[in-house]
Design a protein around this motif. Structure first.
Motif, PDB file in Angstrom:
ATOM      1  N   ALA A 129      38.571  40.311  41.810  1.00  0.00           N
ATOM      2  CA  ALA A 129      40.012  40.064  41.874  1.00  0.00           C
ATOM      3  C   ALA A 129      40.371  38.820  41.078  1.00  0.00           C
ATOM      4  CB  ALA A 129      40.458  39.913  43.329  1.00  0.00           C
ATOM      5  N   ILE A 130      41.654  38.706  40.714  1.00  0.00           N
ATOM      6  CA  ILE A 130      42.177  37.531  40.031  1.00  0.00           C
ATOM      7  C   ILE A 130      43.129  36.834  40.998  1.00  0.00           C
ATOM      8  CG2 ILE A 130      43.411  36.658  38.024  1.00  0.00           C
ATOM      9  CD1 ILE A 130      42.726  39.255  36.590  1.00  0.00           C
ATOM     10  N   PRO A 131      42.736  35.714  41.611  1.00  0.00           N
ATOM     11  CA  PRO A 131      43.594  35.043  42.588  1.00  0.00           C
ATOM     12  C   PRO A 131      44.897  34.550  41.957  1.00  0.00           C
ATOM     13  CG  PRO A 131      41.334  34.251  42.730  1.00  0.00           C
ATOM     14  CD  PRO A 131      41.423  35.060  41.480  1.00  0.00           C
ATOM     15  N   GLU A 132      45.916  34.486  42.780  1.00  0.00           N
ATOM     16  CA  GLU A 132      47.223  34.031  42.312  1.00  0.00           C
ATOM     17  C   GLU A 132      47.190  32.556  41.925  1.00  0.00           C
ATOM     18  OE1 GLU A 132      51.844  34.370  43.843  1.00  0.00           O
ATOM     19  OE2 GLU A 132      50.243  34.151  45.314  1.00  0.00           O
TER      20      GLU A 132
ATOM     21  N   ILE B 171      36.207  28.717  41.096  1.00  0.00           N
ATOM     22  CA  ILE B 171      36.082  29.943  40.314  1.00  0.00           C
ATOM     23  C   ILE B 171      35.617  29.622  38.906  1.00  0.00           C
ATOM     24  CG2 ILE B 171      37.389  31.854  39.297  1.00  0.00           C
ATOM     25  CD1 ILE B 171      39.017  32.019  41.796  1.00  0.00           C
ATOM     26  N   ASP B 172      36.142  28.523  38.339  1.00  0.00           N
ATOM     27  CA  ASP B 172      35.676  28.078  37.027  1.00  0.00           C
ATOM     28  C   ASP B 172      34.203  27.684  37.085  1.00  0.00           C
ATOM     29  OD1 ASP B 172      38.160  28.486  35.926  1.00  0.00           O
ATOM     30  OD2 ASP B 172      38.812  26.401  36.175  1.00  0.00           O
ATOM     31  N   GLN B 173      33.788  27.064  38.203  1.00  0.00           N
ATOM     32  CA  GLN B 173      32.395  26.632  38.347  1.00  0.00           C
ATOM     33  C   GLN B 173      31.440  27.814  38.364  1.00  0.00           C
ATOM     34  OE1 GLN B 173      31.557  23.663  37.931  1.00  0.00           O
ATOM     35  NE2 GLN B 173      32.528  22.169  39.272  1.00  0.00           N
ATOM     36  N   PHE B 174      31.911  28.986  38.794  1.00  0.00           N
ATOM     37  CA  PHE B 174      31.078  30.187  38.813  1.00  0.00           C
ATOM     38  C   PHE B 174      30.597  30.534  37.417  1.00  0.00           C
ATOM     39  CE2 PHE B 174      31.103  34.908  38.326  1.00  0.00           C
ATOM     40  CZ  PHE B 174      29.944  35.181  39.042  1.00  0.00           C
TER      41      PHE B 174
ATOM     42  N   ILE C 291      43.585  34.602  32.826  1.00  0.00           N
ATOM     43  CA  ILE C 291      44.450  33.782  33.657  1.00  0.00           C
ATOM     44  C   ILE C 291      44.617  32.443  32.955  1.00  0.00           C
ATOM     45  CG2 ILE C 291      42.558  32.830  35.045  1.00  0.00           C
ATOM     46  CD1 ILE C 291      44.472  32.904  37.451  1.00  0.00           C
ATOM     47  N   LYS C 292      45.815  31.879  33.010  1.00  0.00           N
ATOM     48  CA  LYS C 292      46.070  30.611  32.350  1.00  0.00           C
ATOM     49  C   LYS C 292      45.815  29.471  33.323  1.00  0.00           C
ATOM     50  CE  LYS C 292      49.178  28.731  28.863  1.00  0.00           C
ATOM     51  NZ  LYS C 292      50.456  28.924  28.133  1.00  0.00           N
ATOM     52  N   ALA C 293      44.894  28.586  32.962  1.00  0.00           N
ATOM     53  CA  ALA C 293      44.531  27.456  33.814  1.00  0.00           C
ATOM     54  C   ALA C 293      44.372  26.224  32.939  1.00  0.00           C
ATOM     55  CB  ALA C 293      43.228  27.733  34.573  1.00  0.00           C
ATOM     56  N   GLY C 294      45.061  25.158  33.311  1.00  0.00           N
ATOM     57  CA  GLY C 294      44.957  23.924  32.535  1.00  0.00           C
ATOM     58  C   GLY C 294      45.443  24.073  31.108  1.00  0.00           C
ATOM     59  N   GLY C 295      46.412  24.961  30.895  1.00  0.00           N
ATOM     60  CA  GLY C 295      46.948  25.151  29.550  1.00  0.00           C
ATOM     61  C   GLY C 295      46.086  25.997  28.641  1.00  0.00           C
ATOM     62  N   GLN C 296      45.025  26.603  29.190  1.00  0.00           N
ATOM     63  CA  GLN C 296      44.122  27.434  28.390  1.00  0.00           C
ATOM     64  C   GLN C 296      43.957  28.795  29.057  1.00  0.00           C
ATOM     65  OE1 GLN C 296      40.501  25.123  28.149  1.00  0.00           O
ATOM     66  NE2 GLN C 296      41.147  24.133  26.255  1.00  0.00           N
ATOM     67  N   TRP C 297      43.832  29.821  28.215  1.00  0.00           N
ATOM     68  CA  TRP C 297      43.551  31.167  28.728  1.00  0.00           C
ATOM     69  C   TRP C 297      42.060  31.318  28.980  1.00  0.00           C
ATOM     70  CZ3 TRP C 297      47.205  34.135  30.526  1.00  0.00           C
ATOM     71  CH2 TRP C 297      48.515  33.979  30.052  1.00  0.00           C
ATOM     72  N   LYS C 298      41.703  31.818  30.144  1.00  0.00           N
ATOM     73  CA  LYS C 298      40.290  31.968  30.512  1.00  0.00           C
ATOM     74  C   LYS C 298      40.017  33.397  30.965  1.00  0.00           C
ATOM     75  CE  LYS C 298      39.649  27.143  31.868  1.00  0.00           C
ATOM     76  NZ  LYS C 298      39.150  26.226  32.926  1.00  0.00           N
ATOM     77  N   ILE C 299      38.853  33.913  30.565  1.00  0.00           N
ATOM     78  CA  ILE C 299      38.420  35.232  31.025  1.00  0.00           C
ATOM     79  C   ILE C 299      38.011  35.131  32.493  1.00  0.00           C
ATOM     80  CG2 ILE C 299      36.692  37.046  30.746  1.00  0.00           C
ATOM     81  CD1 ILE C 299      36.575  36.371  27.790  1.00  0.00           C
ATOM     82  N   VAL C 300      38.537  36.026  33.320  1.00  0.00           N
ATOM     83  CA  VAL C 300      38.303  35.947  34.761  1.00  0.00           C
ATOM     84  C   VAL C 300      37.060  36.718  35.185  1.00  0.00           C
ATOM     85  CG1 VAL C 300      39.283  36.478  37.021  1.00  0.00           C
ATOM     86  CG2 VAL C 300      40.744  35.618  35.196  1.00  0.00           C
ATOM     87  N   SER C 301      36.825  37.878  34.594  1.00  0.00           N
ATOM     88  CA  SER C 301      35.679  38.679  35.011  1.00  0.00           C
ATOM     89  C   SER C 301      35.156  39.486  33.830  1.00  0.00           C
ATOM     90  CB  SER C 301      36.045  39.622  36.171  1.00  0.00           C
ATOM     91  OG  SER C 301      37.029  40.544  35.754  1.00  0.00           O
ATOM     92  N   LEU C 302      33.870  39.824  33.911  1.00  0.00           N
ATOM     93  CA  LEU C 302      33.219  40.627  32.885  1.00  0.00           C
ATOM     94  C   LEU C 302      32.885  41.998  33.463  1.00  0.00           C
ATOM     95  CD1 LEU C 302      30.747  37.971  31.414  1.00  0.00           C
ATOM     96  CD2 LEU C 302      33.050  38.521  30.658  1.00  0.00           C
ATOM     97  N   ASP C 303      33.168  43.038  32.703  1.00  0.00           N
ATOM     98  CA  ASP C 303      32.871  44.379  33.196  1.00  0.00           C
ATOM     99  C   ASP C 303      31.465  44.805  32.784  1.00  0.00           C
ATOM    100  OD1 ASP C 303      33.103  44.821  30.533  1.00  0.00           O
ATOM    101  OD2 ASP C 303      34.849  46.127  30.635  1.00  0.00           O
TER     102      ASP C 303
END
Length: 235
Positions: free
Chosen positions: A176-179, A185-188, A59-71
């Motif tokens: 899930a990946i919130p809209e 979520i980043d703090q997690f 997901i793109k946040a703050g101009g950077q791509w971030k991994i949302v979840s690990l399998d």
């Protein structure tokens, strides 16, 4: 995994021997014994290597791509197959219980107010709130917010310490990946220093509007460990 198996097998033997001799070890002495065995076995057991190709949701946040979840495959690779070894050890311990009298395991428990609230040497977590929103595809998803405090002696994160799972209709809900972006979520995933507390959020898919049961415990805990639960009303 061979190093883990050799280490834990020898560790269990030594712990049982120590217990029968009447000697009691402190937590620090136990950790030192395990660390020494791990160092010894890692020097004598032959290394093995594995490769894997994994696709990550971003997901793109703050101009950077971030991994949302690990399998689970990522966790297996990053932990050098520790999760598989853990499953084998838990199975072995269950088999041991059939032939020996073991202390009764601590049952899942809920706090007096019915909310997830647990604390141990590594962390403290306390449920704050939850809300329903939509994911990137427009489907409903659940956001669970809780306070996380690092009680350990080194930097860590909720993602490393806490195992939070959500169930609906008896089925385990997927991450899930919130809209919309959410700092919690980043703090997690963000490491915090010992003694620091942050509010984190985890997102789960929803199947319908029925109640969701949360279960929280310590990640990578042998024998299950302490588990606390809470029921969330969705509608």
């Amino acid at each position: 995994s061979d190093i883990y198996k050799e280490t834990i097998s020898e560790f269990l033997k030594q712990i049982v021997s120590t217990a029968f001799s009447g000697q009691e070890l402190t937590e620090e002495q136990t950790q030192q014994k395990l660390a020494a065995l791990l160092e010894e076995k890692s020097a004598t057991v032959k290394d093995k290597f594995a490769e894997a190709e994994i696709s990550y949701p971003l997901i793109k946040a703050g101009g950077q791509w971030k991994i949302v979840s690990l399998d689970t495959e990522t966790v297996r690779i990053m932990s050098a197959n520790f999760t598989n070894v853990q499953d084998e050890i838990n199975q072995s311990l269950e088999e041991m219980e059939t032939s020996q009298t073991q202390p009764e395991q601590e049952a899942p428990q809920a706090s007096a107010d019915g909310k997830i609230d647990m604390s141990n040497d590594k962390f403290t977590i306390h449920y704050k709130q939850h809300r329903v929103t939509t994911d990137f595809a427009g489907a409903p998803c659940l956001l669970v917010y809780y306070d996380y405090s690092n009680n350990g002696s080194s930097a860590s994160s909720a993602m490393v310490d806490v195992n939070l799972q959500a169930y609906q209709n008896g089925n385990l809900l997927e991450p899930a990946i919130p809209e919309s972006d959410d700092e919690a979520i980043d703090q997690f995933m963000t490491e915090v220093q010992p003694g620091q507390a942050v509010t984190v959020c985890q997102a789960f898919t929803l199947q319908d509007e029925s109640d969701v049961t949360l279960q929280a415990g310590e990640a990578f805990s042998f024998g299950g460990g302490t588990v606390v639960s809470q029921v969330l009303k969705i509608k």
